[in-house]
Design an enzyme around this catalytic site. Sequence first.
Site, short mmCIF file in Angstrom:
data_model
loop_
_atom_site.label_atom_id
_atom_site.label_comp_id
_atom_site.label_asym_id
_atom_site.label_seq_id
_atom_site.Cartn_x
_atom_site.Cartn_y
_atom_site.Cartn_z
N ASP A 58 0.74 -1.31 0.06
CA ASP A 58 0.13 -0.08 0.01
C ASP A 58 0.78 1.14 0.01
OD1 ASP A 58 -1.05 -2.25 1.23
OD2 ASP A 58 -2.89 -1.04 1.74
N GLU A 104 -4.23 2.25 -3.09
CA GLU A 104 -5.42 2.61 -2.58
C GLU A 104 -5.29 3.63 -1.31
OE1 GLU A 104 -8.15 0.77 -0.32
OE2 GLU A 104 -6.92 0.35 1.35
N ASN A 105 -4.02 3.71 -0.81
CA ASN A 105 -4.02 4.77 0.12
C ASN A 105 -2.80 5.99 -0.30
OD1 ASN A 105 -3.82 2.28 2.40
ND2 ASN A 105 -5.59 3.76 2.25
N HIS A 130 -10.77 1.07 0.19
CA HIS A 130 -10.91 2.43 -0.40
C HIS A 130 -10.85 3.04 -1.65
CE1 HIS A 130 -10.55 3.53 4.04
NE2 HIS A 130 -9.38 2.71 4.21
N HIS A 160 -6.66 -8.11 -0.28
CA HIS A 160 -6.63 -6.96 0.52
C HIS A 160 -7.65 -7.42 1.77
CE1 HIS A 160 -5.81 -2.52 0.68
NE2 HIS A 160 -7.10 -2.50 1.25
N HIS A 212 -3.29 -4.25 3.08
CA HIS A 212 -4.22 -3.60 4.04
C HIS A 212 -3.70 -3.23 5.24
CE1 HIS A 212 -8.30 -2.34 5.55
NE2 HIS A 212 -8.07 -3.11 6.60
N HIS A 254 -0.61 -2.80 6.42
CA HIS A 254 0.49 -1.73 6.29
C HIS A 254 1.55 -2.34 7.12
CE1 HIS A 254 -1.99 1.92 5.18
NE2 HIS A 254 -2.42 0.89 4.40
#
Length: 271
Positions: free
Chosen positions: A8, A39-40, A68, A154, A179, A181
């Site tokens: 991520d 996604e982040n 997200h 995820h 997801h 991290h």
Amino acid sequence: MRLLFLGDVMGRTGRAAVAAHLPRLRAEWALDFVVVNGENASGGMGLTGAHAADLLAAGADCLTLGDHAFDQKDMLAYVETEPRVLRPLNFAKGAPGRGARMFDAPGGRKVLVAQVLGQVFMRRPFDDPFSAIDAALKSAPLGGLASAVIVDVHAEATSEKMALGHWCDGRASLVVGTHTHVPTADTQILAKGAAYQTDAGMCGDYDSVIGMDKLEPISRFVTGMSKNRFTPAEGEATLCGVFVETDDATGRARRVAPVRVGGRLASATPG
């Protein structure tokens, strides 16, 4: 094939790390295909079209999203026009975009990339990830239509990620979690040839609480109240992910290694 998956991307510092390191890694490691979970990447919540374009320009062949996926509203339209961006297979019915796609790789080879969302401890109940990924894998058999298969799981629960890893074993080259991290220390090749790691970690500042500036998360844990918004930490990022080398004939992994480049977690990297 030589594959790289990056976890991520977290905010501006994560994007900067990908831009700084990925072009060099592609050349030095002779990478054939690169997948980045983005996604982040935009403010720690979602991905904008502009930031997706930056990550693709830095050397990603495919970007995956997550729960997200559509926090940044322009992604609703962007994902329909940019086939290199994938949202989860088992997202809401009628969601725009695709959750799996076959990509071209050097030498006429094909790479299938797919993403599923876990159900355990997630914000909302998503469709069954096992049946969703099963259908995708049956559509492009490893060593047949697909020279390599990469599955991004995820999910929150390690047990669910592990179960999906074994479910895909023998049908995927790499099954990797995203997801949470935090890079896990269980990098391995499963019994039937799938490389596996429970979580790839993030590309972000690890002097943080899973990528967010430390003060607000700590305050909420201590007081039970929110005072300010979460904001991404902006110190030097570590690029975290997984490197896999596959057998061209079968698509199975023959070598796998965790990747940690730069920042606080830098360590030895694949040659």
